[in-house]
Motif scaffolding. Structure first.
Motif, PDB file in Angstrom:
ATOM      1  N   MET A 129     -26.893  25.464 -27.140  1.00 50.20           N
ATOM      2  CA  MET A 129     -27.723  25.932 -26.025  1.00 50.20           C
ATOM      3  C   MET A 129     -26.993  25.720 -24.703  1.00 50.20           C
ATOM      4  O   MET A 129     -26.958  26.625 -23.863  1.00 50.20           O
ATOM      5  CB  MET A 129     -29.061  25.179 -25.997  1.00 50.20           C
ATOM      6  N   ARG A 130     -26.427  24.543 -24.519  1.00 54.57           N
ATOM      7  CA  ARG A 130     -25.708  24.257 -23.263  1.00 54.57           C
ATOM      8  C   ARG A 130     -24.526  25.203 -23.086  1.00 54.57           C
ATOM      9  O   ARG A 130     -24.217  25.620 -21.982  1.00 54.57           O
ATOM     10  CB  ARG A 130     -25.228  22.799 -23.235  1.00 54.57           C
ATOM     11  N   PHE A 180     -24.507  31.202 -33.654  1.00 59.19           N
ATOM     12  CA  PHE A 180     -25.413  30.084 -33.381  1.00 59.19           C
ATOM     13  C   PHE A 180     -25.796  29.432 -34.720  1.00 59.19           C
ATOM     14  O   PHE A 180     -25.759  28.212 -34.862  1.00 59.19           O
ATOM     15  CB  PHE A 180     -26.655  30.623 -32.667  1.00 59.19           C
ATOM     16  N   PHE A 232     -36.282  23.754 -31.293  1.00 57.18           N
ATOM     17  CA  PHE A 232     -36.851  24.478 -30.159  1.00 57.18           C
ATOM     18  C   PHE A 232     -38.292  24.046 -29.896  1.00 57.18           C
ATOM     19  O   PHE A 232     -38.685  23.797 -28.757  1.00 57.18           O
ATOM     20  CB  PHE A 232     -36.812  25.982 -30.407  1.00 57.18           C
ATOM     21  N   VAL A 257     -34.589  28.829 -20.035  1.00 58.32           N
ATOM     22  CA  VAL A 257     -33.749  28.591 -21.213  1.00 58.32           C
ATOM     23  C   VAL A 257     -33.746  29.831 -22.096  1.00 58.32           C
ATOM     24  O   VAL A 257     -32.692  30.297 -22.530  1.00 58.32           O
ATOM     25  CB  VAL A 257     -34.231  27.355 -22.010  1.00 58.32           C
ATOM     26  N   LEU A 272     -30.583  32.680 -24.102  1.00 56.15           N
ATOM     27  CA  LEU A 272     -30.336  32.726 -25.543  1.00 56.15           C
ATOM     28  C   LEU A 272     -30.158  34.156 -26.034  1.00 56.15           C
ATOM     29  O   LEU A 272     -30.853  35.061 -25.585  1.00 56.15           O
ATOM     30  CB  LEU A 272     -31.494  32.037 -26.283  1.00 56.15           C
ATOM     31  N   GLN A 314     -33.152  34.025 -29.150  1.00 54.70           N
ATOM     32  CA  GLN A 314     -34.175  34.083 -28.105  1.00 54.70           C
ATOM     33  C   GLN A 314     -35.556  34.300 -28.723  1.00 54.70           C
ATOM     34  O   GLN A 314     -36.535  33.682 -28.306  1.00 54.70           O
ATOM     35  CB  GLN A 314     -33.852  35.205 -27.111  1.00 54.70           C
ATOM     36  N   TRP A 333     -36.767  31.084 -30.090  1.00 56.07           N
ATOM     37  CA  TRP A 333     -37.219  30.233 -28.990  1.00 56.07           C
ATOM     38  C   TRP A 333     -38.651  30.601 -28.590  1.00 56.07           C
ATOM     39  O   TRP A 333     -39.502  29.745 -28.408  1.00 56.07           O
ATOM     40  CB  TRP A 333     -36.258  30.372 -27.804  1.00 56.07           C
TER      41      TRP A 333
END
Length: 139
Positions: free
Chosen positions: A34-35, A86, A109, A124, A128, A133, A136
């Motif tokens: 994520m970072r 990912f 998440f 956030v 993504l 996404q 999330w």
């Protein structure tokens, strides 16, 4: 490890993981990925919010434990990661080859979103890629 117990217990349960060590590995890899896709400013805003939460557990996991990786991530541009990458990173770096990566990612998440404001959750999500996404948003 005790300070991470509540968060990791949620990840373990929702992610169908066998123990808190697997949950910790999964959370660290998901957070690192994520970072990697977020801007430094967005990473810092998430960190600030986690710092203000009632416990240190998620903030400690959010920060990269490897000082070299942490330094490099601050000086390089954000990465463009495909959704499938990912998933691969979680399986390989998290040492979870036989696990359901999608379920684990949603578990991390979901537990993370409980710690963040709606503004930060939206921010956030905006970083993504594709299916990640969607995970999330569903978590």
């Amino acid at each position: 490890m005790a300070s991470h117990h509540a968060f990791l217990e949620k990840v373990k349960t929702k992610g169908n993981l066998k123990d808190l060590d697997e949950a910790k590995n999964a959370a660290e890899v998901v957070f690192r990925t994520m970072r990697d896709v977020m801007s430094n400013e967005a990473v810092e805003r998430v960190e600030e919010e986690l710092d203000k939460s009632a416990t240190d557990e998620v903030e400690d996991l959010w920060e990269d434990t490897n000082p070299i990786v942490s330094f490099l991530s601050k000086i390089r541009p954000q990465l463009k990661i495909k959704p499938e990458n990912f998933l691969v990173r979680l399986r390989q770096e998290g040492n979870l080859p036989e696990r359901d990566a999608e379920t684990i990612i949603k578990a991390v998440f979901s537990a993370t979103k409980e710690e963040l404001s709606s503004e930060r959750i939206q921010e956030v999500g905006s970083y993504l890629p594709g299916e990640i996404q969607e995970m999330w948003q569903q978590a």
